[in-house]
Design an enzyme around this catalytic site. Structure first.
Site, short mmCIF file in Angstrom:
data_model
loop_
_atom_site.label_atom_id
_atom_site.label_comp_id
_atom_site.label_asym_id
_atom_site.label_seq_id
_atom_site.Cartn_x
_atom_site.Cartn_y
_atom_site.Cartn_z
N TYR A 243 -0.60 3.95 13.39
CA TYR A 243 -2.24 4.20 13.13
C TYR A 243 -3.13 3.60 14.39
O TYR A 243 -2.24 2.84 15.10
CB TYR A 243 -2.77 3.83 11.79
CG TYR A 243 -1.94 4.53 10.80
CD1 TYR A 243 -1.86 6.15 10.84
CD2 TYR A 243 -1.02 4.24 9.77
CE1 TYR A 243 -1.11 6.93 9.83
CE2 TYR A 243 -0.41 4.95 8.86
CZ TYR A 243 -0.61 6.45 9.18
OH TYR A 243 0.60 7.23 8.20
N PRO B 1 0.81 -1.26 -0.01
CA PRO B 1 -0.07 0.17 0.04
C PRO B 1 0.95 1.12 -0.08
O PRO B 1 1.76 1.43 0.68
CB PRO B 1 -0.87 -0.13 1.22
CG PRO B 1 -0.72 -1.52 1.74
CD PRO B 1 0.62 -2.04 1.32
N LEU C 83 13.10 -1.49 1.64
CA LEU C 83 14.27 -1.52 1.06
C LEU C 83 14.77 -2.65 0.23
O LEU C 83 16.01 -3.09 0.51
CB LEU C 83 15.42 -0.92 1.78
CG LEU C 83 15.32 0.42 2.38
CD1 LEU C 83 16.59 0.96 3.24
CD2 LEU C 83 15.06 1.50 1.15
N CYS D 170 0.18 5.58 -0.06
CA CYS D 170 -0.51 6.65 0.15
C CYS D 170 -0.29 7.50 -1.01
O CYS D 170 0.78 7.99 -1.09
CB CYS D 170 -0.61 7.42 1.45
SG CYS D 170 -1.36 6.16 2.84
N ARG E 90 8.57 1.60 -2.96
CA ARG E 90 9.01 2.65 -3.79
C ARG E 90 9.76 2.13 -4.95
O ARG E 90 9.74 2.72 -6.11
CB ARG E 90 10.03 3.20 -2.97
CG ARG E 90 9.26 4.13 -1.93
CD ARG E 90 10.42 4.76 -0.95
NE ARG E 90 9.75 5.42 0.31
CZ ARG E 90 10.28 5.93 1.16
NH1 ARG E 90 11.58 6.31 0.89
NH2 ARG E 90 9.68 6.40 2.24
N GLN F 261 -6.22 -2.27 1.54
CA GLN F 261 -5.92 -1.80 2.97
C GLN F 261 -6.75 -1.12 3.79
O GLN F 261 -7.22 -0.08 3.48
CB GLN F 261 -4.46 -1.33 3.33
CG GLN F 261 -4.20 -1.31 4.73
CD GLN F 261 -2.66 -0.51 4.74
OE1 GLN F 261 -2.56 0.60 4.36
NE2 GLN F 261 -1.68 -1.21 5.07
#
Length: 359
Positions: free
Chosen positions: A185, A25, A305, A27, A328, A103
């Site tokens: 969260y 996920p 990573l 954002c 990423r 999610q």
């Protein structure tokens, strides 16, 4: 390498995912109308991964109610309009052979924040379109406003919001649900004794701090039945020196969540406190996933990573994790999975015809 594990299928309940390279996920903070409804940006963002050869795509953290969104620009799944817009996305993912996951999340004390590129930090005030955040206790995330402590009745309402969002998700065509219990969260806030100072049935002991997560998993399982896989994303540690959430507690609660009906565990870390030292490096969270996998005897994914095909395949082949998630790296290259298959010598029968000339 004729048959790397990274490109072997994996089955969770009745859902088979074609490979072990999944999109985590991410954002996007891109709902410009601030109504939680997915837009063309989300369709294109997620659709680009679908044509790139991945097995499963998880949407960004999607609020189960309006105050559970991280920012006003985040997705939600609590209205008919939101559900209908998601259905368009899941149909496209399915058209390209991808398993669609969502999610489901509640940001808790980290809600009502600014977009990362806004130049502002902290809580957006109500006068500027924000709202009063809630949390397990009146303990603020550093730099944010103090949240309103949730009552027991309000907690029950949030559990029901997760249940209702799970039903909407399945009706919108999602194959897999993920409960967001990581990154500081709401559910993570309940799990960590540093953000949860309650003295009632939701605070104190590990059993009490895990109660919200287990109630959410149970409610979702009861709502969606036995066929729909339920994933849980957990932070393996708060990265604080002492007194916080750690990998040993993570493994214990993971086993409890599995008994409550969860099937698979997505192990990340951090997010509940700022100013901590995180030992960043290639695959720096893989050991957390491996610990949980071994101690709780569950299937897990590793994230963080992981950037090369060889690295990803080694993690899965060696048994450190069952699946690799990337974020990423897919932003840099939405077709990374196709490149990885070519690098590892795999011929995919789901390479889009439109892209065959490139491979």
């Amino acid at each position: 390498m004729s048959n790397p594990t990274l490109f072997s299928p994996i089955t969770i309940r009745n859902t088979t995912v074609r490979n072990r390279l999944w999109v985590a996920p991410m954002c996007q903070y891109s709902v410009e109308k601030r109504d939680g409804v997915p837009t063309d940006w989300h369709f294109t963002h997620l659709g680009s991964f679908a044509t790139g050869g991945v097995g499963l795509i998880l949407t960004e953290a999607t609020g189960v109610n309006s105050v559970g969104r991280i920012s006003a620009y985040d997705l939600g799944l609590y209205t008919d309009e939101q559900q209908a817009a998601f259905a368009r996305i899941t149909a496209f993912l399915h058209e390209h052979g991808v398993v669609a996951g969502i999610q489901l999340a509640h940001a808790g004390r980290k809600a009502s924040t600014n977009r990362p590129w806004s130049g502002k930090h902290g809580t957006v005030p109500e006068s500027e379109g924000g709202w009063r955040a809630v949390g397990p206790s009146a303990v603020a995330f550093p730099g944010y406003d103090v949240p309103e402590e949730l009552t027991v009745d309000a907690i029950a309402g949030i559990v029901d919001d997760f249940r209702a969002a799970g039903r909407r998700a399945v009706d919108a065509g999602f194959d897999i649900l993920e409960v967001h219990a990581a990154h500081g969260y709401l559910i993570h806030q309940f799990l960590s004794p540093l953000s949860n100072t309650r003295t009632d049935a939701y605070g104190g002991s590990l059993e009490n701090r895990a109660r919200l997560l287990l109630e959410v998993v149970t409610a979702l399982r009861n709502e969606v039945g036995e066929d729909v896989p339920i994933l849980v994303r957990l932070s393996g540690t708060d990265w604080v020196e002492s007194g916080g959430w750690d990998v040993e507690q993570t493994a214990i609660v993971t086993a409890w969540a599995a008994a409550a009906g969860a099937d698979f565990f997505d192990i990340s870390s951090g997010g509940n406190f700022s100013g901590v030292t995180i030992p960043l490096g290639p695959g720096y969270q893989v050991g957390l996933a491996t610990h949980v996998r071994d101690e709780a005897e569950v299937a897990v994914s590793a994230v963080g990573l992981i950037t090369t095909a060889a690295q990803a395949d080694t993690i899965v082949t060696s048994g450190q994790a069952d699946v690799v998630m990337m974020a990423r790296q897919f932003l840099r290259n939405p077709h990374f999975a196709l490149d990885a298959a070519a690098e590892l010598g795999v011929t995919l029968d789901y390479l889009p015809k439109q892209y065959e000339r490139a491979f």
